[in-house]
Write an enzyme that holds these catalytic residues in place. Structure first.
Site, short mmCIF file in Angstrom:
data_model
loop_
_atom_site.label_atom_id
_atom_site.label_comp_id
_atom_site.label_asym_id
_atom_site.label_seq_id
_atom_site.Cartn_x
_atom_site.Cartn_y
_atom_site.Cartn_z
N GLU A 25 0.82 -1.21 0.00
CA GLU A 25 0.00 0.00 0.00
C GLU A 25 0.85 1.26 0.00
OE1 GLU A 25 -0.66 -2.68 1.79
OE2 GLU A 25 -2.62 -3.27 0.98
N HIS B 186 -10.86 -5.14 8.42
CA HIS B 186 -11.75 -5.14 7.26
C HIS B 186 -13.00 -4.30 7.49
CE1 HIS B 186 -9.24 -8.66 6.56
NE2 HIS B 186 -9.62 -8.65 5.30
#
Length: 696
Positions: A70, A139
């Site tokens: 990322e 998540h």
């Protein structure tokens, strides 16, 4: 717009995921600089299939997969944006973006400032966020506070498919980095709409449900929860307003303040933890701007201050309808009598006065009960002189400058820019040096501590001495009653002094216009308003205002249409908010509603200020036309005179026709004469068309 996912939803509706896919597809088709990148966004189409089919259509140079890094993805996007690309990055899940946060906070957010504005950074970071899908830790986070606290980022979170499409398109077009938070539990929420669609721009909140008892402020996934709670509260007789913020940065302070001031109560709902969350900032702003209007403390319903729980416990962790209803019950009066008292009693709570002499908002005349603080000209610690202008306020009729009746040092400012202040509310306090001066230029009452000189029968002003027998006969003969200047006087002087206004005009055959009024069973004002809006759509230069301090013209994205309404108290100018987004029937209904409110003296503050263009109907005064002074800070005004019988040439024959005089007064700084003439011609063509103004 390109083809791709440009479709009509039909009965099945369009899901938010489809709207986001369509926005990406249309942006890729419209601009070759747009690229989509991230983990699994290419061949797989993303975890939630938001990018499905993009690589097949545009190739793997425009939509491509990246390594699982990322920080590397964010760094790559920053570099691409610096050399002219417009990257759209997907972070698969909210907490997956944390490894990229150093790039986002240290470089993405600061590049424009670091280069002193020389280098824009047009990129979007798409982050699926929030809970409700049974996801495990990492998540289901709600990470909006991190981004909102990072100066240099814009933070956007849609709650509807229409907003998802429109806000994502705007984010991709924006020259600055945008963190686009997508409520993933609403990816499959559907809405009947036709794509492409454009909704309100960044910095604009939306009232999803109107109400008068309390305001529930929400955004993203919490909007649906707030609406469910509001509908459940309605069954108990509670009238709850739901405000969807839509963008956290920039935040629509004006809509937030206006809503809470109307209802007197505020509840903030979001999924993130309560401590130091966005809701805390909203509560602080409401407290600062609406203290005198609040009937109860600001409450919050949020997630708990814990790491995100396992799926079986997320229902208890997330704010649900039950928790929101419980908070509303704590916030709202428990009896119908108390609720009626709340609606009737709008007396503000006045803060304790600071030491010194306090200048209060004077009675501005014409029945005006309040004004919005536009700008302070002084700050605490400044030394002010008698009659020095200290503030500028906007009433329903005009912008008014306020001179200080006292001289001395400013020790307190009692309201903020953007706040609506009632007559007799404290504005500023000074530690005075010397005696106060008499404040002139607008009406004042005894409650302000000043008195207006009145002329006696003998010709002297009370308190000003007595006339003697040796006075000048001519002077005596000219003595009369003194009347204070009203609130419009300052506006007229300022408009005439500061605005290089020009008026152009033309006569038009009103036969078709009158026929359209009869056939559509409507008034002339809705037809003229539709013609104005059509003209502004074709010539948006006239829906603008001039920022003289910055040497810029601000072209406004929305049309707030002011129109003249004659009442027993004089001429009032109600403002139709977002008139360009109303249907013809909706516009006509709003004109009727606001006219009725104006005649009852019941116009709300949101409909008395903020106009961007004015339609002035001189016909009600039985005159043919005029050359008005513009309603500062607006840049244009359309004037319509009375409809009269006049000789008119029709296909070479002289006939008596119904003719109307139409004029346009405009600020010459916003456009040239050709543009102004084009607008006026567009309006005239619309009202003289065989079937009257276009009904669409």
């Amino acid at each position: 717009m390109t083809a791709g996912m440009t479709s009509k939803a039909g009965n099945s509706g369009t899901a938010m995921a489809q709207a986001l896919n369509a926005a990406l597809r249309d942006a890729l088709g419209a601009d070759e600089r747009v690229v989509v990148l991230g983990e699994d966004v290419g061949r797989l189409g993303g975890v939630f299939r938001i990018t499905a089919g993009l690589a097949d259509t545009f190739g793997d140079r425009r939509c491509f997969d990246t390594p699982v890094s990322e920080a590397g993805i964010a760094g790559l996007a920053i570099g691409m944006a610096m050399v002219g690309w417009r990257p759209v990055v997907e972070m698969q899940f909210d907490a997956f973006a944390y490894p990229a946060f150093e790039q986002i906070a240290s470089h993405m957010a600061k590049t424009r400032n670091r280069t002193r504005g020389a280098l824009a950074l047009p990129l979007v970071v798409r982050v699926p966020y929030g809970g409700g899908i049974g996801g495990v830790e990492h998540h289901s986070d709600s990470s909006e506070a991190y981004y909102a606290h990072t100066a240099g980022l814009k933070v956007v979170t849609p709650a509807t498919p229409a907003d998802a499409y429109s806000l994502l398109r705007e984010a991709i077009d924006d020259p600055d980095p945008v963190v686009f938070l997508e409520p993933k539990r609403h990816y499959w929420t559907k809405e009947d709409l036709e794509l492409p669609v454009r909704t309100e721009p960044f910095g604009t909140a939306a009232i999803r449900r109107s109400g008068s008892d309390a305001t529930v402020v929400a955004y993203g996934p919490s909007v649906a929860v707030a609406l469910d709670a509001a509908h459940a509260a309605a069954a108990e007789g509670l009238d709850v307003e739901v405000l969807d913020l839509r963008t956290l940065v920039p935040l629509d302070d004006r809509a937030l303040t206006a809503s809470v001031r109307r209802t007197g109560r505020c509840l903030v709902v979001h999924e993130a933890q309560g401590f130091a969350g966005v809701g805390a900032e909203i509560a602080a702003r409401v407290q600062e701007r609406c203290f005198d209007a609040l009937r109860a403390p600001v409450l919050r319903v949020t997630g708990f201050d814990i790491p995100y729980p396992p799926p079986l416990l997320e229902g208890a962790h997330l704010p649900g309808t039950g928790r929101v209803l419980d908070a509303l019950h704590r916030l709202l009066p428990s009896t119908e009598a108390e609720r009626r008292s709340h609606k009737a009693d709008l007396t503000p709570i006045e803060p304790s006065p600071a030491p010194g002499r306090t200048f209060r908002l004077p009675d501005l005349g014409e029945g005006l009960a309040e004004a919005e603080m536009l700008e302070w000209q002084v700050a605490v610690g400044d030394v002010v002189a008698h009659d020095q202008v200290v503030a500028e306020v906007e009433t329903a009729k005009s912008v008014v400058t306020l001179p200080s009746p006292f001289a001395g040092t400013v020790t307190a400012l009692h309201c903020r820019t953007g706040e609506v202040v009632r007559v007799d509310a404290p504005l500023l306090t000074v530690t005075e040096s010397g005696s106060g001066a008499v404040l002139t230029g607008y009406g004042t009452s005894a409650s302000q501590g000043w008195s207006r000189p009145t002329t006696t029968a003998g010709g002297s002003a009370s308190g000003g001495g007595t006339a003697t027998g040796g006075g000048n006969d001519e002077a005596k003969s000219q003595v009369g009653t003194r009347v204070a200047l009203d609130a419009s006087a300052g506006k007229f002087v300022r408009g005439h002094r500061d605005t290089p206004a020009v008026t152009i005009w033309a006569d038009a055959d009103a036969t078709a216009l009158l026929a359209a009024r009869a056939s559509r069973r409507t008034g002339l004002m809705p037809l003229l308003a539709r013609a104005c809006l059509a003209g502004l759509a074709a010539f948006p230069e006239l829906n603008a205002r001039v920022d003289a301090d910055r040497g810029e013209i601000l072209r406004l994205s929305r049309v707030h249409l002011g129109f003249a309404a004659q009442t027993e108290h004089g001429l009032v100018v109600p403002v139709v908010r977002d008139a360009d987004h109303l249907s013809p029937d909706g516009l006509a209904a709003e004109l009727r509603r606001l006219t009725a409110l104006a005649r009852r003296g019941a116009l709300g503050a949101e409909h008395r200020t903020g106009g961007t263009f004015t339609l002035n109907n001189y016909g009600v005064l039985d005159v043919d036309g005029a050359t008005p002074i513009l309603n500062h800070p607006q840049a244009a005004m359309l004037g319509v005179g009375r409809v009269t019988d006049r000789p008119w040439v029709v296909e070479g024959r002289l006939e008596v026709r119904k003719v109307v005089h139409v004029s346009l007064t405009f600020d010459h700084r916003v456009c040239d004469g050709g543009t102004a003439a084009g607008f006026l011609r567009h309006v005239l063509d619309d009202i003289t068309a065989p079937d009257g103004p276009d009904p669409r």
